[in-house]
Each structure stands twice: as C-alpha cells, then as structure tokens.
Design a protein around this motif. Structure first.
Motif, PDB file in Angstrom:
ATOM      1  N   THR A   5       0.830  -1.202   0.000  1.00 11.26           N
ATOM      2  CA  THR A   5       0.000   0.000   0.000  1.00 11.26           C
ATOM      3  C   THR A   5       0.868   1.256   0.000  1.00 11.26           C
ATOM      4  N   ILE A   6       1.943   1.237   0.774  1.00 13.92           N
ATOM      5  CA  ILE A   6       2.874   2.368   0.820  1.00 13.92           C
ATOM      6  C   ILE A   6       3.468   2.604  -0.573  1.00 13.92           C
ATOM      7  N   ILE A   7       3.907   1.545  -1.213  1.00 16.85           N
ATOM      8  CA  ILE A   7       4.502   1.659  -2.552  1.00 16.85           C
ATOM      9  C   ILE A   7       3.474   2.187  -3.545  1.00 16.85           C
ATOM     10  N   GLU A   8       2.262   1.647  -3.492  1.00 17.25           N
ATOM     11  CA  GLU A   8       1.211   2.067  -4.420  1.00 17.25           C
ATOM     12  C   GLU A   8       0.852   3.545  -4.238  1.00 17.25           C
ATOM     13  N   LYS A   9       0.642   3.958  -2.978  1.00 16.55           N
ATOM     14  CA  LYS A   9       0.294   5.363  -2.715  1.00 16.55           C
ATOM     15  C   LYS A   9       1.432   6.295  -3.115  1.00 16.55           C
ATOM     16  N   THR A  10       2.664   5.887  -2.816  1.00 13.13           N
ATOM     17  CA  THR A  10       3.824   6.710  -3.151  1.00 13.13           C
ATOM     18  C   THR A  10       3.950   6.840  -4.665  1.00 13.13           C
ATOM     19  N   ASN A  11       3.862   5.729  -5.364  1.00 14.76           N
ATOM     20  CA  ASN A  11       3.966   5.767  -6.820  1.00 14.76           C
ATOM     21  C   ASN A  11       2.854   6.614  -7.428  1.00 14.76           C
ATOM     22  N   ASP A  12       1.658   6.516  -6.873  1.00 14.03           N
ATOM     23  CA  ASP A  12       0.537   7.301  -7.398  1.00 14.03           C
ATOM     24  C   ASP A  12       0.822   8.798  -7.323  1.00 14.03           C
ATOM     25  N   PHE A  13       1.312   9.283  -6.165  1.00  8.99           N
ATOM     26  CA  PHE A  13       1.551  10.725  -6.102  1.00  8.99           C
ATOM     27  C   PHE A  13       2.806  11.136  -6.867  1.00  8.99           C
ATOM     28  N   GLU A  23       7.136   3.543 -15.554  1.00  5.04           N
ATOM     29  CA  GLU A  23       8.223   2.588 -15.787  1.00  5.04           C
ATOM     30  C   GLU A  23       9.544   3.022 -15.140  1.00  5.04           C
ATOM     31  N   GLU A  24       9.640   4.266 -14.708  1.00  3.24           N
ATOM     32  CA  GLU A  24      10.842   4.739 -14.020  1.00  3.24           C
ATOM     33  C   GLU A  24      10.818   4.422 -12.533  1.00  3.24           C
ATOM     34  N   LEU A  25       9.673   3.992 -12.022  1.00  7.17           N
ATOM     35  CA  LEU A  25       9.518   3.742 -10.588  1.00  7.17           C
ATOM     36  C   LEU A  25       9.922   2.316 -10.243  1.00  7.17           C
ATOM     37  N   ILE A  26      11.209   2.082 -10.331  1.00  8.30           N
ATOM     38  CA  ILE A  26      11.819   0.796 -10.021  1.00  8.30           C
ATOM     39  C   ILE A  26      12.469   0.945  -8.645  1.00  8.30           C
ATOM     40  N   PRO A  27      12.206   0.003  -7.718  1.00  5.32           N
ATOM     41  CA  PRO A  27      12.737   0.152  -6.351  1.00  5.32           C
ATOM     42  C   PRO A  27      14.229   0.451  -6.273  1.00  5.32           C
ATOM     43  N   ASN A  64      20.157   8.762   4.499  1.00  5.27           N
ATOM     44  CA  ASN A  64      20.508   7.458   3.931  1.00  5.27           C
ATOM     45  C   ASN A  64      19.581   7.026   2.803  1.00  5.27           C
ATOM     46  N   VAL A  65      18.806   7.952   2.270  1.00 10.09           N
ATOM     47  CA  VAL A  65      17.883   7.623   1.189  1.00 10.09           C
ATOM     48  C   VAL A  65      18.568   7.888  -0.155  1.00 10.09           C
ATOM     49  N   VAL A  66      18.833   6.814  -0.874  1.00 10.34           N
ATOM     50  CA  VAL A  66      19.466   6.915  -2.186  1.00 10.34           C
ATOM     51  C   VAL A  66      18.511   6.396  -3.260  1.00 10.34           C
ATOM     52  N   THR A  67      17.908   5.242  -2.997  1.00  5.14           N
ATOM     53  CA  THR A  67      17.042   4.608  -3.980  1.00  5.14           C
ATOM     54  C   THR A  67      15.566   4.836  -3.643  1.00  5.14           C
ATOM     55  N   LEU A  68      14.748   4.510  -4.586  1.00  2.50           N
ATOM     56  CA  LEU A  68      13.314   4.583  -4.357  1.00  2.50           C
ATOM     57  C   LEU A  68      12.909   3.613  -3.246  1.00  2.50           C
ATOM     58  N   GLN A  69      13.550   2.453  -3.178  1.00  2.00           N
ATOM     59  CA  GLN A  69      13.262   1.493  -2.107  1.00  2.00           C
ATOM     60  C   GLN A  69      13.605   2.097  -0.750  1.00  2.00           C
ATOM     61  N   ASP A  70      14.698   2.833  -0.659  1.00  4.21           N
ATOM     62  CA  ASP A  70      15.057   3.515   0.590  1.00  4.21           C
ATOM     63  C   ASP A  70      13.952   4.488   0.993  1.00  4.21           C
ATOM     64  N   PHE A  71      13.378   5.172   0.001  1.00  2.77           N
ATOM     65  CA  PHE A  71      12.301   6.123   0.250  1.00  2.77           C
ATOM     66  C   PHE A  71      11.062   5.405   0.775  1.00  2.77           C
ATOM     67  N   TYR A  72      10.689   4.286   0.143  1.00  2.00           N
ATOM     68  CA  TYR A  72       9.561   3.492   0.640  1.00  2.00           C
ATOM     69  C   TYR A  72       9.820   3.046   2.075  1.00  2.00           C
ATOM     70  N   ASN A  73      11.052   2.589   2.344  1.00  2.00           N
ATOM     71  CA  ASN A  73      11.395   2.118   3.692  1.00  2.00           C
ATOM     72  C   ASN A  73      11.312   3.245   4.716  1.00  2.00           C
ATOM     73  N   LEU A  74      11.737   4.448   4.331  1.00  2.00           N
ATOM     74  CA  LEU A  74      11.653   5.611   5.216  1.00  2.00           C
ATOM     75  C   LEU A  74      10.202   5.869   5.608  1.00  2.00           C
ATOM     76  N   ILE A  75       9.318   5.854   4.635  1.00  2.00           N
ATOM     77  CA  ILE A  75       7.901   6.085   4.920  1.00  2.00           C
ATOM     78  C   ILE A  75       7.369   4.993   5.830  1.00  2.00           C
ATOM     79  N   GLU A  76       7.707   3.753   5.535  1.00  2.00           N
ATOM     80  CA  GLU A  76       7.243   2.630   6.366  1.00  2.00           C
ATOM     81  C   GLU A  76       7.728   2.769   7.798  1.00  2.00           C
ATOM     82  N   THR A  77       8.982   3.157   7.977  1.00  2.00           N
ATOM     83  CA  THR A  77       9.548   3.326   9.315  1.00  2.00           C
ATOM     84  C   THR A  77       8.837   4.445  10.072  1.00  2.00           C
TER      85      THR A  77
END
Length: 80
Positions: A5-13, A23-27, A64-77
């Motif tokens: 859900t975090i990934i979906e909402k983040t990608n949507d905005f 197609e650029e939203l690769i973790p 420590n946020v470099v990748t999109l996955q890091d960004f998703y993890n930050l939001i989750e944390t």
C-alpha cells in the motif's frame, strides 16, 4: 499499512504530482534521478508525503535515502 500500500500510494503521487513515468519507478532506481528532484521539488516531495501519509519528514530523514526502495522504507519506518 502494508508495504504494498505504501509503494502504491507513493507511486501514485509521484506519477500524478511529479509527472514521473510509471516505468521509471523501479525500487532500485536512484530517487533523485528517477524523479528529477531539485531543491523546490524536495519541498514538494515532503509536503506530498505529509499529506498522503500524515507523517512529518525533515532533511535528516533523507540522509541514507538513495534509492526509491530507501524512500519506501523511510515512509514505512515513520508510519510504525
């Protein structure tokens, strides 16, 4: 909130507000390169996260946020 859900909402905005191609939203993609962030976009990104997730982010959160996955993890944390 689930990780999916975090990934979906983040990608949507990111697609709607920042005009990022889906197609650029690769973790593993570099966050700055994928979104094309400049200093003004960074402020908009923080505001978008706050409005979509109800959490506050500060500059230090992105240390420590470099990748999109890091960004998703930050939001989750921050949501925990």
């Amino acid at each position: 909130m689930t990780k999916e859900t975090i990934i979906e909402k983040t990608n949507d905005f990111l697609i709607d507000d920042f005009e990022v191609e889906a197609e650029e939203l690769i973790p593993g993609a570099n966050l700055k390169d994928a979104i094309g962030l400049d200093s003004l976009d960074f402020v908009d990104l923080v505001v978008a996260v706050e409005s979509n997730f109800g959490i506050k982010l500060v500059g230090e959160d992105f240390t420590n946020v470099v990748t999109l996955q890091d960004f998703y993890n930050l939001i989750e944390t921050k949501l925990d």
